[in-house]
Design an enzyme around this catalytic site. Structure first.
Site, short mmCIF file in Angstrom:
data_model
loop_
_atom_site.label_atom_id
_atom_site.label_comp_id
_atom_site.label_asym_id
_atom_site.label_seq_id
_atom_site.Cartn_x
_atom_site.Cartn_y
_atom_site.Cartn_z
N GLY A 157 3.73 -7.55 -2.07
CA GLY A 157 4.89 -7.69 -2.23
C GLY A 157 5.57 -6.31 -1.35
O GLY A 157 5.28 -5.95 -0.42
N GLU A 158 6.81 -5.96 -1.74
CA GLU A 158 7.65 -4.79 -1.23
C GLU A 158 8.24 -5.02 0.04
O GLU A 158 8.93 -4.20 0.54
CB GLU A 158 6.63 -3.50 -1.13
CG GLU A 158 5.99 -3.11 -2.51
CD GLU A 158 5.18 -1.85 -2.22
OE1 GLU A 158 5.08 -1.32 -0.81
OE2 GLU A 158 4.53 -1.33 -2.99
#
Length: 337
Positions: free
Chosen positions: A304-305
């Site tokens: 993610g991120e």
């Protein structure tokens, strides 16, 4: 619609109407230019289509990428208390501090590919409600988070990569995807849950779907009842980008689930989006298939991120540089066979 404050779901619905379209003249010009570049037809494969897609949204047959933005949103979830994640909720705030200090993977990738990065925590001290017991957010809470995402987009940006951080947000994304598209197989390992914990996660999603079954025909209600603040913020950012004609590189499963709400509410709402990658979360591939979006990369990521979207920014930059910087046969004095 350069500035907006969303007070009701109907305000969001209104913003999903009359959406800008790609520039047909810029697309035609980019296609013509592509046919004149010093390469055999189709030799750059998908890069050619990608550059022309980008040109059409920027309204420039020979565009450049100069101000890409990675926008990371963080939120906490009430269902985290049900044992659906391998990490405790306090990790969300700790990771926000890491983002702000420049220590996360996304910081390195944003810097590598020349993107500015913004980090927006959303009421981390006040998690959403447990969606197995009631809606995750009130209408006011959803609209506030959506507005935060909308406002986070730099109007001068020329690419947007939305990212997220939030313990238990793969549970929320799984519930949203299942509600939007039906069927099974939407629950995966997320941060690494296995065995009984994975079974518990599936039970939580099923309980949420059952609890809210009478409202799941409305995609915005799906987001309100089963989503989270960071998902709502990403949806707001993606919609703002559409109004600004800013192309978007979607990240992983959670980002794609959030954006899917817009597509289900207004088919075609994600035409300005490309799938940056397909993650190791099995449901991500299924979701991209529903959206008819072929990922640019497949690297087994599950962080993610915005990391997969940021990596894909390198591909998009390469595509645009080749398209706009290469010489034509006439310019190079090369015979066009």
């Amino acid at each position: 619609m350069p500035d907006a404050r969303f007070a009701t779901l109907d305000d969001i619905r209104a913003a999903l109407t009359g959406l800008p379209s790609p520039d047909a003249q810029a697309l035609s010009g980019a296609q013509a230019r592509n046919g004149q570049l010093t390469k055999p037809p189709g030799a750059l494969g998908r890069l050619e289509d990608l550059a022309q897609w980008y040109a059409s949204w920027r309204g420039d047959l020979r565009p450049r990428i100069e101000r890409p933005q990675v926008a990371v949103f963080a939120g906490n979830h009430g269902v985290a208390s049900l044992g659906v994640s391998a990490f405790p909720p306090e990790v969300t705030a700790q990771m926000v501090a890491n983002f702000e200090a420049g220590g996360a993977a996304i910081n390195q990738l944003a810097r590598t590919f020349g993107a500015t990065m913004t980090v927006t925590p959303l009421e981390l001290d006040r998690p959403t409600a447990d969606f197995t017991q009631g809606p995750a957010m009130s209408e006011d809470e959803l609209c506030a988070a959506f507005s935060v995402g909308w406002d986070a987009v730099d109007p001068a940006a020329d690419v947007l990569v939305p990212g997220e951080m939030g313990i238990a947000n793969t549970t929320a994304a799984s519930a949203v995807a299942a509600a939007l598209y039906g069927g099974v197989g939407w629950v995966g390992a997320g941060t690494g849950v296995t065995g009984a914990a994975l079974g518990r996660k599936a039970e939580v999603v099923a309980a949420g779907l059952e609890r809210h079954r009478d409202a799941l025909g409305d995609p915005l209600e799906v987001l309100r009842r089963l989503g989270g603040r960071e998902l709502a913020a990403m949806a707001g950012a993606v919609l703002r980008a559409r109004h600004l004609r800013v192309p978007v590189l979607l990240d992983g499963f959670i980002c794609t689930a959030a954006a899917s709400v817009l597509e289900r509410a207004a088919p075609g709402a994600l035409d300005h989006c490309a799938a940056g990658h397909v993650s190791a979360e099995a449901a991500h591939a299924a979701l991209l298939e529903r959206l008819n979006k072929r990922p640019l990369l497949s690297l087994g990521l599950r962080l993610g991120e915005g990391t997969g979207g940021a990596l894909a920014l390198g591909v998009l930059r390469g595509a645009v540089e080749c398209h706009s910087g290469m010489a034509t046969f006439a310019e190079a004095g090369v015979t066009d066979g």
